[in-house]
Design an enzyme around this catalytic site. Structure first.
Site, short mmCIF file in Angstrom:
data_model
loop_
_atom_site.label_atom_id
_atom_site.label_comp_id
_atom_site.label_asym_id
_atom_site.label_seq_id
_atom_site.Cartn_x
_atom_site.Cartn_y
_atom_site.Cartn_z
N HIS A 1 0.85 -1.20 0.00
CA HIS A 1 0.00 0.00 0.00
C HIS A 1 0.88 1.24 0.00
O HIS A 1 2.01 1.21 0.50
CB HIS A 1 -1.00 -0.01 1.15
CG HIS A 1 -0.42 -0.03 2.53
ND1 HIS A 1 0.05 1.09 3.16
CD2 HIS A 1 -0.24 -1.05 3.42
CE1 HIS A 1 0.47 0.77 4.37
NE2 HIS A 1 0.32 -0.53 4.55
N ASP B 1 -0.25 4.40 1.09
CA ASP B 1 -0.56 5.38 2.14
C ASP B 1 0.15 5.03 3.45
O ASP B 1 0.55 3.88 3.66
CB ASP B 1 -2.08 5.50 2.36
CG ASP B 1 -2.76 4.18 2.72
OD1 ASP B 1 -2.27 3.11 2.27
OD2 ASP B 1 -3.76 4.20 3.45
N ASP C 1 6.23 0.44 7.46
CA ASP C 1 4.83 0.17 7.06
C ASP C 1 4.42 1.12 5.93
O ASP C 1 3.85 2.15 6.20
CB ASP C 1 3.93 0.34 8.28
CG ASP C 1 2.47 0.07 8.01
OD1 ASP C 1 2.16 -0.51 6.97
OD2 ASP C 1 1.62 0.47 8.85
N GLU D 1 -5.14 1.56 2.30
CA GLU D 1 -5.09 0.40 3.22
C GLU D 1 -5.25 0.83 4.68
O GLU D 1 -5.93 0.17 5.47
CB GLU D 1 -3.77 -0.37 3.04
CG GLU D 1 -3.75 -1.70 3.79
CD GLU D 1 -3.39 -1.63 5.27
OE1 GLU D 1 -3.74 -2.56 6.01
OE2 GLU D 1 -2.76 -0.63 5.69
N GLU D 2 -4.61 1.93 5.03
CA GLU D 2 -4.56 2.31 6.45
C GLU D 2 -5.92 2.71 7.01
O GLU D 2 -6.08 2.80 8.23
CB GLU D 2 -3.54 3.45 6.66
CG GLU D 2 -2.08 3.03 6.42
CD GLU D 2 -1.56 2.01 7.43
OE1 GLU D 2 -2.34 1.56 8.29
OE2 GLU D 2 -0.38 1.65 7.34
N GLU E 1 2.21 -7.34 3.30
CA GLU E 1 3.00 -6.92 4.46
C GLU E 1 2.83 -7.84 5.68
O GLU E 1 1.80 -8.49 5.85
CB GLU E 1 2.62 -5.50 4.86
CG GLU E 1 1.18 -5.40 5.37
CD GLU E 1 0.73 -3.98 5.62
OE1 GLU E 1 1.45 -3.24 6.30
OE2 GLU E 1 -0.35 -3.61 5.13
N HIS F 1 3.29 2.49 12.90
CA HIS F 1 2.31 3.42 13.49
C HIS F 1 2.86 4.14 14.73
O HIS F 1 2.13 4.84 15.41
CB HIS F 1 1.00 2.71 13.86
CG HIS F 1 0.26 2.13 12.69
ND1 HIS F 1 -1.11 1.94 12.68
CD2 HIS F 1 0.68 1.72 11.48
CE1 HIS F 1 -1.49 1.42 11.54
NE2 HIS F 1 -0.41 1.26 10.77
#
Ligand SMILES: CSCC[C@H](NC=O)C(=O)O
Ligand SMILES: [Zn+2]
Ligand SMILES: [Zn+2]
EC number: 3.5.1.14
Length: 408
Positions: free
Chosen positions: A80, A82, A113, A147-148, A175, A373
């Site tokens: 992804h 984003d 990530d 995705e997030e 991932e 994150h």
């Protein structure tokens, strides 16, 4: 591949840092810049580049390296584009500068990530192409938005499109998570996200009175039942060393809403929960459990879903699965120790598995703390470069899996 001094940085690291500087940060990601970057990579690598706009402004970019046998299904390498927001003041360096310290740690949102993986795919393909390889199976690299925040404007729509069908994906990599030890974690399933909002209604009135049947009392009962369940699952995890986090169901109370003034008893109050349901749980029975917690609290207590995943799937991790056999054999040949687990969170793999594409979640980062994150998300350049090497071994193995029974 080894890391080099600041005066002669490895070009793969330079490319990684360039990609990290693109501000694809939620809630307003600059997807245009990411797509332009990927188009330029396609041009440099001599790969075709397809752009599929799954919703206005939401483009899935697909770079394709054709295989020699077009009758075989393809390998899909997903990532992804984003990244999640930052608390800038809590970072040691600007999270969009991709600062590299004197030891070689690269600080940036997306360093783990999962912008590392996007570039590792691209660089592994570049190396293999440069060395003149060609494999029987086609390799598609998909770069997806959204995705997030759940993939609803990304992979969820993409898997329903004819362009996705046309890729004829037989197997996917996506991932995973870093592993602080020497080992590498590989995820073969995920817990199902269930976001549940419980709303309680009751008698309103003056805050000085003993009012019966209030919204708050009943909500309190539901909250207690759910947090007791949370404690039970936590104890189950704690008491069994063989259980990993993804194997039990978790829940967190994430929102409380309601009320207008200290002295007004409100007629409505609500509590929101983030459940992550383990893949072996009977989902129908689990929903009945939610129902009975609400009923036991009294009249006027209902719940609704903000998210309710109903199709948990498990990618087999034994040699009955030829993709697993190829993946694990290649890892064994590299002397990598694998730890197969269920991912506690949710990724776009769930959409792929749900349409029948077996998928493994793998982020080749060992000896690396899990910082996705988190503040100061970072990755050592040597770990990043080792990841490129790992993909240069995995891709030939996967793209050379002989025709499956279903393909002959
Ligand atoms: C459930 S939709 C949101 C998906 C998100 N994925 C990554 O963090 C997660 O919370 O797991
Ligand atoms: Zn991610
Ligand atoms: Zn994430």
């Amino acid at each position: 591949m080894t890391s080099k001094g600041p005066e002669e940085e490895h070009p793969s690291v330079t490319l990684f840092r360039q990609y990290l500087r693109i501000r694809t940060v939620q809630p307003k990601p600059d997807y245009g810049a990411a797509v332009a970057f990927l188009e330029e990579r396609a041009r440099q690598l001599g790969l075709s580049c397809q752009k599929v706009e799954v919703a206005p402004g939401y483009v899935v970019t697909v770079l394709t390296w054709p295989g020699t046998n077009p009758t075989l299904s393809s390998i899909l390498l997903n990532s992804h584009t984003d990244v999640v927001p930052v608390f800038k003041e809590c970072w040691s360096h600007d999270p969009f500068e991709a600062f590299k310290d004197s030891e070689g740690y690269i600080y940036a949102r997306g360093a783990q990530d999962m912008k590392c993986i996007s570039i590792q795919y691209l660089e592994a393909v570049r190396m293999l192409k440069m060395e003149g390889h060609q494999f029987p199976r086609t390799i598609h690299m998909t770069f997806v938005p959204d995705e997030e925040v759940g993939g609803h404007q990304g992979m969820e729509l993409f898997v329903q499109r004819p362009e996705f069908q046309a890729l004829r994906a037989g197997f996917a990599l996506d991932e995973g998570l870093a592993n602080p030890t020497d080992a590498f974690t590989v995820f073969y399933s995920e817990r199902s996200p269930w976001w549940v909002r419980v709303t309680s209604t009751g008698k309103p009135g003056h805050g000085s009175r003993f009012i019966e049947d209030t919204a708050a009392e009943k909500l309190h009962k539901v909250v207690s039942s759910i947090l007791a369940f949370r404690e039970k699952e936590w104890q189950r995890l704690q008491s069994n060393p063989h259980l990993k986090e993804g194997a039990v169901t978790s829940v967190n109370l994430t929102k409380l809403e309601g009320g207008v003034a200290y002295n007004v008893v409100p007629a409505t109050m609500s509590a929101s929960f983030d459940f992550r349901v383990a893949p072996d749980v009977d989902l129908k029975a689990f929903e009945e459990q939610l129902q009975s917690w609400c009923q036991a609290a009294g009249e006027g207590v209902t719940f609704e879903f903000g998210q309710k995943w109903m199709q948990p799937q498990v990618t087999p991790t034994d040699d009955s699965n030829p993709w697993w056999a190829a993946f694990s054999r290649a890892c064994k040949d590299m002397n990598l120790t694998l730890e197969p687990e269920i991912l506690p969170a949710a990724t776009d793999s769930r959409y792929l598995r749900a349409v029948g594409v077996p998928a493994l979640g793998f982020s080749p980062m060992n000896r690396t703390p899990v910082l996705l994150h988190d503040h100061d998300e970072r990755l050592h350049e040597a770990v990043f470069l080792r990841g490129v090497d790992i993909y240069t071994r995995l891709l030939p193995a996967l793209a050379s899996v002989p025709a499956l029974p279903s393909e002959s």
